[in-house]
Scaffold this active site. Sequence first.
Site, PDB file in Angstrom:
ATOM      1  N   MET A 192      -4.248  -0.004  -6.344  1.00  0.00           N
ATOM      2  CA  MET A 192      -4.053   0.250  -7.775  1.00  0.00           C
ATOM      3  C   MET A 192      -2.766  -0.361  -8.304  1.00  0.00           C
ATOM      4  O   MET A 192      -2.716  -0.821  -9.445  1.00  0.00           O
ATOM      5  CB  MET A 192      -4.059   1.753  -8.041  1.00  0.00           C
ATOM      6  CG  MET A 192      -5.466   2.296  -8.150  1.00  0.00           C
ATOM      7  SD  MET A 192      -5.461   4.017  -8.637  1.00  0.00           S
ATOM      8  CE  MET A 192      -5.662   4.818  -7.076  1.00  0.00           C
ATOM      9  N   ASP A 212      11.563   0.727  -0.042  1.00  0.00           N
ATOM     10  CA  ASP A 212      11.000   1.978   0.476  1.00  0.00           C
ATOM     11  C   ASP A 212      11.347   3.042  -0.559  1.00  0.00           C
ATOM     12  O   ASP A 212      12.524   3.360  -0.765  1.00  0.00           O
ATOM     13  CB  ASP A 212      11.626   2.311   1.836  1.00  0.00           C
ATOM     14  CG  ASP A 212      11.119   3.640   2.389  1.00  0.00           C
ATOM     15  OD1 ASP A 212      10.452   4.392   1.645  1.00  0.00           O
ATOM     16  OD2 ASP A 212      11.409   3.934   3.569  1.00  0.00           O
ATOM     17  N   ASN A 251       3.877   4.611  -8.382  1.00  0.00           N
ATOM     18  CA  ASN A 251       2.509   4.508  -7.853  1.00  0.00           C
ATOM     19  C   ASN A 251       2.430   4.594  -6.332  1.00  0.00           C
ATOM     20  O   ASN A 251       1.421   5.048  -5.793  1.00  0.00           O
ATOM     21  CB  ASN A 251       1.904   3.170  -8.330  1.00  0.00           C
ATOM     22  CG  ASN A 251       0.663   2.786  -7.564  1.00  0.00           C
ATOM     23  OD1 ASN A 251      -0.419   3.321  -7.808  1.00  0.00           O
ATOM     24  ND2 ASN A 251       0.798   1.876  -6.606  1.00  0.00           N
ATOM     25  N   TYR A 277      -0.546  16.017   1.494  1.00  0.00           N
ATOM     26  CA  TYR A 277      -0.951  15.178   0.350  1.00  0.00           C
ATOM     27  C   TYR A 277      -1.121  16.053  -0.883  1.00  0.00           C
ATOM     28  O   TYR A 277      -0.603  15.761  -1.963  1.00  0.00           O
ATOM     29  CB  TYR A 277      -2.247  14.440   0.689  1.00  0.00           C
ATOM     30  CG  TYR A 277      -2.625  13.381  -0.318  1.00  0.00           C
ATOM     31  CD1 TYR A 277      -1.912  12.178  -0.388  1.00  0.00           C
ATOM     32  CD2 TYR A 277      -3.682  13.562  -1.207  1.00  0.00           C
ATOM     33  CE1 TYR A 277      -2.252  11.193  -1.310  1.00  0.00           C
ATOM     34  CE2 TYR A 277      -4.034  12.585  -2.129  1.00  0.00           C
ATOM     35  CZ  TYR A 277      -3.309  11.403  -2.177  1.00  0.00           C
ATOM     36  OH  TYR A 277      -3.649  10.420  -3.097  1.00  0.00           O
TER      37      TYR A 277
END
Length: 248
Positions: free
Chosen positions: A18, A60, A87, A155
């Site tokens: 994306m 990073d 993102n 997550y």
Amino acid sequence: MARLAGKIAVITGAARGMGEAHARLFVREGASVVLTDLNGQAGSDLAGELGDRAIFVPHDVSSSKDWDNVLITAEARFGPVNVLVNNAGVIGPVKSLLDFEEEEFLQVCAVNQLGVFLGMKAVVPGMVAAGGGSIVNISSIAGMLGTRASSNAAYCASKFAVRGMSKLIAAQWGHAGIRVNSVHPGYILTPMMVAATDETGGGASDAIPLGRMAQPEEVSNVVLFLASDESSFVSGAEHVVDGGMTAG
Ligand SMILES: NC(=O)c1ccc[n+]([C@@H]2O[C@H](COP(=O)([O-])OP(=O)(O)OC[C@H]3O[C@@H](n4cnc5c(N)ncnc54)[C@H](O)[C@@H]3O)[C@@H](O)[C@H]2O)c1
């Protein structure tokens, strides 16, 4: 069209998936774009392909030192950053709570959660000085509810955190003209999705009212709107892009 004329954007995790789609669309719509990623080769190749209004900076997102370098490089090349798209993200191992290691949990949160925090912290002073800006934080439908498949506790926790921090910073910095929104993609056909689910667009579609997974560009269109002045009164909001998956 130049819906992003005059915008100077940083897009993290822009080497593929994306982030790559956002970078391509942003350049097409007139923005100057700083692509950042861990993946130096793919990121530099893409920036080279996109031309003079794109540069790549190795990054990073969990390192505040790297963020300093991104902002210094962006400003030296294009000027003050007025759009940030947080993102970059990792899913981590897809396994049960009982098998998930503490170290694995912290690694996922370092990228998805700390990375978004550091990014906002890095750009807000410049945005305040410039009279405003737009921050778009990429969460997930895993930041809206506990999805059963293709996720894990880290997550889910990190993506809920992104949603929460977006609201807090929108509330605290709106007076300075800074808008902050979260975007919550459902099943999008990117390398991350394919790796996590072995999906190539078929099976998972049963759970999606629109009957298919999405192309990355279908999320980019929402990110573009939020980055642009077209969304000038939109802040602190959640933007679900999931083909109706969480509707009912
Ligand atoms: N694909 C989906 O279906 C889906 C659904 C919901 C949310 N998301 C979220 O959308 C975002 C993009 O996902 P994608 O599917 O394009 O993933 P992807 O894995 O295809 O691309 C992610 C990019 O981020 C980079 N990256 C990873 N860790 C990094 C770090 N520490 N610093 C800098 N860059 C790093 C990777 O090198 C890669 O280029 C992620 O935040 C992800 O959690 C994806």
